[in-house]
Every structure is written in structure tokens, then in C-alpha cells.
Design an enzyme around this catalytic site. Sequence first.
Site, short mmCIF file in Angstrom:
data_model
loop_
_atom_site.label_atom_id
_atom_site.label_comp_id
_atom_site.label_asym_id
_atom_site.label_seq_id
_atom_site.Cartn_x
_atom_site.Cartn_y
_atom_site.Cartn_z
N SER A 85 -17.45 22.86 -9.88
CA SER A 85 -17.61 22.25 -11.20
C SER A 85 -16.22 22.11 -11.85
CB SER A 85 -18.57 23.08 -12.05
OG SER A 85 -18.93 22.39 -13.23
N GLU A 135 -18.03 15.19 -5.91
CA GLU A 135 -19.40 15.32 -6.42
C GLU A 135 -19.42 14.98 -7.88
OE1 GLU A 135 -21.00 17.92 -8.34
OE2 GLU A 135 -19.33 19.31 -8.62
N HIS A 161 -23.31 20.37 -7.69
CA HIS A 161 -24.25 20.88 -8.66
C HIS A 161 -25.71 20.87 -8.20
CE1 HIS A 161 -20.76 20.36 -11.26
NE2 HIS A 161 -21.37 21.12 -12.15
#
Length: 308
Positions: free
Chosen positions: A81, A212, A279
Site C-alpha cells: 500500500s 496494483e 489490496h
Amino acid sequence: MNLAFESMNRKGFNVISGETAWTQHKAKSASAEKRAEEVNNMMVNENIQLIIPPWGGELLIEVLEYIDFENIQNKWVLGYSDISLLLLAITLKTGVATAHGTNLVDLRGEYSDDTTEMWQSVLSTKIRESILQYSSEKYQKEWQFDNPTPHIFNLTEQTCWKSIGNDNVKMQGRLLGGCIDTIRHLVGTPYGEVQKFKENYIKGDSVIWFLENCELSTTDLRRSLVQMKLSGWFDDCSGVMFGRSSANTPVADYTVEDVYKELSEELQIPILYDVDCGHVPPQITFINGAYAEVELDNGRGTVLQTFK
């Protein structure tokens, strides 16, 4: 957090916690200076060999100008993240490998699923050795915070890696990547000099990007990828892997598959997507800077990383 500490202690780790893991005010745990000071102190502390933030930080980019990159040590920093912005910055500026994988809070279960569990084996791999990881059997469609399993995640959906053209794929190169929502902000800064990293640390090797998407619409994702392309981040690129995402919201029928197809055609490289990254857990542990051989065979993926 306490459950995560207990889990790490059971694994034989001696956990040392910083103060900012327990504080939060106005979208950040502390001032940029204090957060950076904590990282800098952990980096030079000889009793600390592994740094795992509990989770990401929306404003982590604020700390970069206060990080002491001159004293970055050969110790692991692991996370994903927003943390991936710090990971990529460290690797690009110093050549020190960093680990994109689980956050500490997701290690609070009685045990980990087979994919997540590989983080410790990957980080135990020595220089000039290799480590093989496989795509997961199943992934988690949505978080069920009130219904945690013994391994935290609710893995209910069959995993299937895909490629543009539905072809089996083989690619080789040095891994770089992270959460595109955050790492895109390194473009044009002293912390995102991909070309200099190539010249200094991986002369002659191509790059495989793993990316991502946490929250971007398809048009915002496209803008970010074009910016990366125009800045030279995709020069000498042998392929791109995109993680599963609960975002990728279509805009006027413009889908994420359209985005992937356009990028593949422009760069003339293979694109993999719905891989175990980010995620939508579980996720493979990708090492920024490692040499990787990635294969897709009928929906199943393998990632062989060599530390050289």
C-alpha cells in the site's frame, strides 16, 4: 496490533515498537520529521534487522525529504500500500533491496495462508540464492473484519492469473513496483530516478514492473501509466504485472482491460493481471531489485526470484 505482536513473538521474533504505531491525528500518525526520525533510528539500530510497518500511511510521501538515505542499511523493510512508496524510493536511491508483501497487521492470525506465509522464506533467502513462489489457490473477494479466519483472510474465490491475448507468458528482469496510487508521485522527484537506478545497479538488465491499484478509476490509472511511460519508467521493460483490484472503476465503458491492452500494444510487451499483489489478498512477496523469472501457464503463475 497486540495480536500481531503476539503472533510474531510465537515465531521467535523479539518485537520492538515505535511510538508512532500507536498514534493518529489528521490523517497521519505524527509529523513528517518524527516519522522519519523513527525510521532513521530503526535503520541504524543494530538490534533491528527487519522493519514491518503495521499498515500504510496516506501521507507517507511527506517523510521522504527527512529520510537519511546515506545511512540506509542492508536490512529488510516489508509492506505494501502506501508503504510501497518508501520501499521503491529506498531501492531506487540506494540499490538496497526492499520487500513488497504483507503488512504487520495481517500477520495477527494463528497462522498464515500458504501464499502469505512465504514472506519469511523469501526474506531468509541469501545472496546468489533463489526462491520460488506460486500463485495462490484462492483469494479474498471482500474484507469481513467481523469474521476473521485463523489466517485472517476469507479466501473464497478461485485465483486465475490472466494475460492480454490469453497467452501463456514468460518474462525475465529486475522487479520494481508497488501501489500505483502512491509510487506515481515519485515521477520527476529525486526519489524516482529509475534511469539512474538502472545505470548504477542493474546494468544491462530489463525491468519487470509489478503494480496494483487501490482506488483509481480506469482513466486515472491510464493517466498514471502514461506519465510513467513519458518519464522513461517503462524504458527497457520486459513486462508488467498488475495485481487484483477492487477499484479499476470503468469510465464511459472504458475498462481496465482496455487500459492493459493499450499499454501492451504501446510498449510491445506482455501484460499479466489479476496476480497476487496488493489490496486483494493474499499476495506474493516481491523484492524490489531481485532478478525474476515469471511464468504464466493456463492461469497458474510462478515467480522465481534470485538475489544477485
